[in-house]
Write an enzyme that holds these catalytic residues in place. Structure first.
Site, PDB file in Angstrom:
ATOM      1  N   SER A 253      49.048  43.980  45.066  1.00 45.23           N
ATOM      2  CA  SER A 253      49.139  42.539  44.816  1.00 45.23           C
ATOM      3  C   SER A 253      47.759  41.912  44.902  1.00 45.23           C
ATOM      4  CB  SER A 253      50.043  41.878  45.857  1.00 45.23           C
ATOM      5  OG  SER A 253      49.377  41.787  47.115  1.00 45.23           O
ATOM      6  N   ASP A 254      47.559  40.827  44.167  1.00 46.06           N
ATOM      7  CA  ASP A 254      46.404  39.991  44.471  1.00 46.06           C
ATOM      8  C   ASP A 254      46.638  39.435  45.876  1.00 46.06           C
ATOM      9  OD1 ASP A 254      44.031  38.633  44.290  1.00 46.06           O
ATOM     10  OD2 ASP A 254      44.450  37.720  42.358  1.00 46.06           O
ATOM     11  N   CYS A 255      45.568  39.047  46.533  1.00 40.48           N
ATOM     12  CA  CYS A 255      45.659  38.819  47.979  1.00 40.48           C
ATOM     13  C   CYS A 255      46.615  37.688  48.338  1.00 40.48           C
ATOM     14  CB  CYS A 255      44.280  38.585  48.547  1.00 40.48           C
ATOM     15  SG  CYS A 255      43.282  40.082  48.431  1.00 40.48           S
ATOM     16  N   SER A 257      49.711  37.489  47.407  1.00 43.11           N
ATOM     17  CA  SER A 257      50.621  37.134  46.314  1.00 43.11           C
ATOM     18  C   SER A 257      52.086  37.181  46.727  1.00 43.11           C
ATOM     19  CB  SER A 257      50.416  38.067  45.115  1.00 43.11           C
ATOM     20  OG  SER A 257      49.246  37.752  44.420  1.00 43.11           O
TER      21      SER A 257
END
Length: 727
Positions: A253-255, A257
């Site tokens: 995941s993007d941080c 997310s």
């Protein structure tokens, strides 16, 4: 001892080693490994691991996995990606990846970095205001796809046996290109994207990453796509990345997310539901603590099974095994150390990358190159004229050292320096008089203006396309006062409307230098004085300011809609006026391409003629899935002649216009190649085109087809070649 356990046995297949280790861990131990700062398992001698490192254009300390200091004072800082893309040189892109991974491995061996790098950013630079467009290879899917596969190959290496030098990660999947604009931010943005645009624009670079680059990871983005958070969309993750493209690696995941989709997007009722939705969709790793906190309760409540956890954890372990992290002290790259970071060869490549990317946008009356004989004193003026950190853009580390534009020019001639205004915001004109005075005294004037991270950055999209503050006034006043030729140097990631400068007869030349990296000043000076003949081409369209007044950043449609006054996006679908077009760039010499040999007919071989007749209408073309794509490669032989008096490098571009009616692009780039040609000579170039990849279109259902009929290829301004596709 641990080293005698099966998961440490190098002679075993990685699959068996992973299975052994998964079976030895408790549920809690596995869960604590599903986050970026994975916890140690001390009873088995397994150290904690930080997954988050960055290497967008050099080893970066943006992520917590990398630390500079001690024996590692810095790392080679290459130009920001948008400028490297302007080189249109795939072999350069891969070479940069190799250098970055050498330095990353060296720092890992010294305990200062990890082996998993969340780079490159391969999103399409759809809107000129996007603050992160600088991180990308530009607006064209063909270029972005080629860059993605090339850089990933450079980073990951080509070792036998599925082994990895470092693990790259292509981000941010998908349709992510808005950070913060007009009250809309990336955490709350629902990108409404047609199946057609997903297939033929937004997903193209990611597919190339996985299928051609064999990337070890893909990062899902913050935004929703058509009402679903990307990190919880099984069709995007498990269905496409793993099912269709066959990712051999992990999805991260993007941080934060997963927290975002629960807390801000309110996609699920409980944190446990968010965890279950993400992992079941195909997510393996959470950048952030959310999975570590809520996964166990999700399993206990029956929303998730331990089998689901095992599957995610196995994907992570497999990548670590491929990196050699469980192989003990005998590492394939164990010889790399501090002496392999910031080497003269690496720093020379950073300089060469900047030289190859710089784009000459205007050269009225052959104002450039300057002469050390006739231009002995040069006024160097502007808010970016003596900057260092600005030159390395964002997601950068600590550079080995810097040469600023002023320092670079001072190696050639005597300089008179005035900043004109403090910072690119340029809030007042009180120092303009001193800048005008410098221009009056000098034999030539170089104005270095543009943007920096205070104007365009992550979480910071631009409002408009003009130079900030009083910069335009500074340029015009200094140009008017100058007694010699005036060169405008633009340092920026995104495009700027400099129509005023194009129309100012006092401004002879305009250069775009992106964010040119640690050696940027040397590269700029080498181009100014003709040591380097510029050969860069714009990887994005430069629009006029009034374009953004017609287009909302939230409109994801690529194709124009005249009924709504929507002009479309990028050179492929936008027909309106531009400041400078995609692919534009001048040289100090002239090149003339000639088509030597090319096919006039391509017959599409089908995998199953019966299937074709039953499910594909001839009028719509042949489905790519029904064609034997491996046998559809056609080769063009093109002679490139340098008709000038200076050696130079030419970017050969082949565009195609396809039969497809209103849904087809105006034109699309199908091939490009960099070629160096000495003065008054020619060189033959061979370019391959794959009909499945380059001469196909996505329909409104996202189904890619090869349209039958006449396809026109355009090479340069004058050559048009017709190819008929038949089934």
């Amino acid at each position: 001892m641990t080293k005698n356990l099966p998961f440490c046995q190098v002679s075993l297949h990685i699959r068996d080693r992973v299975k052994d280790l998964v079976g030895r861990l408790t549920l809690q131990e596995k869960i604590r490994s599903l986050v970026n700062n994975a916890a140690p398992v001390e009873r088995l001698g397994i150290k904690g691991y930080e997954w988050w490192s960055e290497a967008l254009h050099g080893v970066s300390d943006v992520g917590p996995g990398t630390k500079f200091g001690g024996e590692f004072h810095g790392a080679t800082s290459f130009p920001q990606v948008i400028l490297t893309a302007a080189s249109f040189n795939a072999s350069l892109w891969e070479a940069i990846g190799r250098v970055v991974s050498d330095e990353a491995r060296a720092m890992y061996n010294g305990g200062s970095a990890g082996l998993t790098y969340w780079s490159p950013n391969v999103n399409i630079f759809r809107d000129p205001r996007w603050g992160r467009g600088q991180e990308t290879p530009g607006e064209d899917p063909t270029v972005a796809a080629r860059y993605a596969a090339s850089y990933v190959r450079g980073l990951q290496g080509t070792a036998a046996g599925n082994r990895l030098k470092v693990a790259a990660c292509c981000k941010h999947y998908t349709a992510y290109d808005l950070d913060s604009w007009n009250g809309v931010d990336r955490f709350h943005f629902n990108a409404r994207v047609s199946k057609q645009d997903l297939e033929d624009t937004y997903n193209v670079p990611f597919k190339a990453c996985v299928v051609e680059g064999r990337v070890a990871s893909v990062m899902c983005s913050y935004n929703e796509v058509n009402g679903k958070p990307t990190c919880a969309d099984p069709s995007l993750l498990r269905g496409m990345i793993r099912g269709q493209w066959h990712l051999n690696g992990y999805i991260v995941s993007d941080c934060d997310s997963v927290e975002v989709l629960f807390k801000y997007q309110r996609y699920t009722a409980t944190p446990e539901d968010a965890v279950a939705a993400s992992i079941k969709a195909g997510l393996d790793l959470d950048c952030g603590p959310f999975l570590a906190i809520y996964t166990e309760s999700a399993v206990r409540s029956g929303k998730l099974t331990e089998y689901d956890v095992n599957a995610a954890f196995s994907n992570l372990l497999t990548v670590q095994m491929r990196l050699g992290m469980f192989d003990g002290p005998r590492q394939p790259y164990g010889y790399l150390g501090p002496r392999d970071v910031c080497t003269p060869a690496h720093q020379q490549l950073a300089l060469e990358a900047a030289r190859q990317g710089i784009v000459l946008l205007q050269n009225r009356g052959r104002s450039l190159p300057l002469s050390t004989r006739w231009h002995r004193t040069v006024a160097v003026i502007g808010p970016n004229s003596d900057v260092s950190v600005t030159m390395i853009g964002n997601y950068a580390g600590v550079a080995c050292g810097y040469t600023t534009p002023l320092q670079g020019i001072a190696r050639y001639v005597k300089t008179i320096h005035q900043v004109g205004c403090i910072g690119v915001a340029c809030n007042d004109n009180r120092q303009f008089g001193m800048a005008e005075g410098a221009a009056r005294q000098a034999d030539a004037t170089v104005l270095v203006v543009g943007l920096d991270q205070s104007i365009e950055a992550e979480a910071r999209d631009r409002v408009g396309l003009l130079l900030p503050g009083h910069q335009q006034e500074l340029v015009s006043r200094v140009a008017k006062a100058s007694r010699g030729p005036v060169v405008l140097v633009i340092m920026s990631g995104g495009p700027i409307d400099v129509t005023f400068a194009k129309n100012d007869p006092k401004i002879g030349a305009i250069l775009w230098v992106g964010y040119p990296g640690q050696a940027g000043g040397t590269a700029i000076a080498d181009v100014l004085f003709g040591t380097t003949n510029p050969g860069g081409k714009l990887p994005m369209t430069w629009y006029p300011q009034d374009y953004v007044s017609k287009v909302s950043m939230t409109n994801m449609d690529m194709r124009a809609d005249p009924s709504k006054g929507y002009p479309g996006r990028t050179y492929r679908f936008y027909k309106g006026p531009v400041v400078f077009p995609f692919g534009f760039g001048l040289s100090y010499t002239s090149f003339r391409p000639t088509l030597a040999d090319a096919p006039t007919t391509i017959s599409i071989p089908l995998t199953n003629l019966k299937t074709f007749k039953n499910s594909t209408m001839l009028s719509h073309g042949v489905r790519v899935t029904h064609a034997k794509c491996d046998s559809l490669i056609s080769r063009l032989h093109i002679d490139v002649e340098n008709v000038g008096d200076m050696d130079g490098t030419h970017t050969l571009m082949v565009f195609a216009t396809l039969p497809g009616g209103k849904q087809a692009p105006e034109k699309q780039l199908v091939a490009f190649k960099k070629v160096h040609v000495i003065a008054r000579s020619q060189k033959r170039v061979m370019v391959d085109i794959n009909a499945c990849k380059h001469l196909s279109l996505a329909d409104k259902n996202g189904i890619r087809r090869i349209p039958l009929g006449v396809h026109n290829l355009h090479i340069g301004d004058d050559i048009k070649h017709t190819i008929s596709l038949i089934a």
